[in-house]
Scaffold this active site. Structure first.
Site, PDB file in Angstrom:
ATOM      1  N   GLU A 102       0.841  -1.191   0.000  1.00 43.85           N
ATOM      2  CA  GLU A 102       0.000   0.000   0.000  1.00 43.85           C
ATOM      3  C   GLU A 102       0.882   1.248   0.000  1.00 43.85           C
ATOM      4  OE1 GLU A 102      -2.599   1.469  -0.872  1.00 43.85           O
ATOM      5  OE2 GLU A 102      -4.109   0.933   0.614  1.00 43.85           O
ATOM      6  N   ASP A 106      -3.841   5.820   6.015  1.00 46.20           N
ATOM      7  CA  ASP A 106      -4.264   6.961   6.823  1.00 46.20           C
ATOM      8  C   ASP A 106      -5.436   6.548   7.699  1.00 46.20           C
ATOM      9  OD1 ASP A 106      -6.042   6.977   4.641  1.00 46.20           O
ATOM     10  OD2 ASP A 106      -5.198   8.787   3.804  1.00 46.20           O
ATOM     11  N   LYS A 134       0.053   7.416   8.504  1.00 46.81           N
ATOM     12  CA  LYS A 134      -0.387   8.601   9.244  1.00 46.81           C
ATOM     13  C   LYS A 134      -1.042   8.148  10.550  1.00 46.81           C
ATOM     14  CE  LYS A 134      -1.686  11.568   5.332  1.00 46.81           C
ATOM     15  NZ  LYS A 134      -2.841  12.305   4.753  1.00 46.81           N
ATOM     16  N   PHE A 155      -2.383  16.471   3.774  1.00 43.72           N
ATOM     17  CA  PHE A 155      -2.742  15.973   2.452  1.00 43.72           C
ATOM     18  C   PHE A 155      -1.494  16.044   1.588  1.00 43.72           C
ATOM     19  CE2 PHE A 155      -4.253  16.202  -1.894  1.00 43.72           C
ATOM     20  CZ  PHE A 155      -5.130  15.126  -1.910  1.00 43.72           C
ATOM     21  N   ARG A 168       0.805  11.884  -9.424  1.00 46.95           N
ATOM     22  CA  ARG A 168       1.289  10.520  -9.160  1.00 46.95           C
ATOM     23  C   ARG A 168       2.714  10.291  -9.669  1.00 46.95           C
ATOM     24  NH1 ARG A 168      -2.850   7.308  -7.339  1.00 46.95           N
ATOM     25  NH2 ARG A 168      -4.941   7.740  -8.097  1.00 46.95           N
TER      26      ARG A 168
END
Length: 178
Positions: A102, A106, A134, A155, A168
């Site tokens: 992954e 978060d 996170k 973010f 990305r």
């Protein structure tokens, strides 16, 4: 680049690619010890983890198979709280060691959903490797077996992570400028 603009938002460099490479190498070294005799199925969770997965898998020295699933739980800049499976598993998972790759954990909702789905197939064990974690955002009790970097609840974009499909491709990670 110290700052970038994606669509209507500005982002500042927070994690250079060199730090990402170091964390990836350290994770691969641990996996090389832990998984050398397990013949795992390595599962890249698309879209975000494609860069991390590619870099990590170049460093593993044990026999493994590689597969992909596509899940969605984000819209715009926030989690929807639900996980949609867009592309699922094709491999037999029963009796296998499965390692989920992954990009970021978060809220933990996506990873929890995926781990629970795999456990129902009779997999021998399910391990989770994430480049970013996170802790302040995590809402689920999940076991993360391999963590590259812990980060604040900002973010971020870059290294597979996006803002509405953009960013990305960036080799570094950037945080939203408030």
């Amino acid at each position: 680049m110290k700052r970038i603009k994606l669509l209507d938002k500005e982002f500042a460099l927070t994690i250079p690619g060199s730090d990402i490479k170091k964390a990836t190498w350290q994770m691969a070294e641990k996996m090389n010890q832990d998984l050398k005799d397990k013949n795992p199925l390595m599962v890249c969770i698309l879209n975000g983890s494609f860069m991390f997965s590619a870099d990590l898998l170049k460093l593993v020295e044990f026999p493994c198979q590689i597969s992909f699933v596509k899940l969605a739980s984000y819209e715009d800049m926030g989690s929807t709280g639900t996980v949609k499976e867009l592309i699922g598993f094709n491999e037999e998972l029963k009796g296998r060691t499965v390692v989920l790759l992954e990009d970021i954990v978060d809220t933990g909702i996506t990873v929890e959903s995926c781990v629970n789905q795999i456990k129902k197939t009779g997999a021998k064990e399910v391990l989770v490797a994430t480049m970013l974690f996170k802790p302040a955002a995590c809402q689920r009790r999940i076991n993360l077996d391999y963590v590259g970097l812990e980060i604040p609840n900002d973010f971020i974009v870059g290294y597979g992570l996006d803002y509405n499909g953009y960013g990305r491709n960036l080799p570094d990670i950037y945080s939203l400028v408030k």
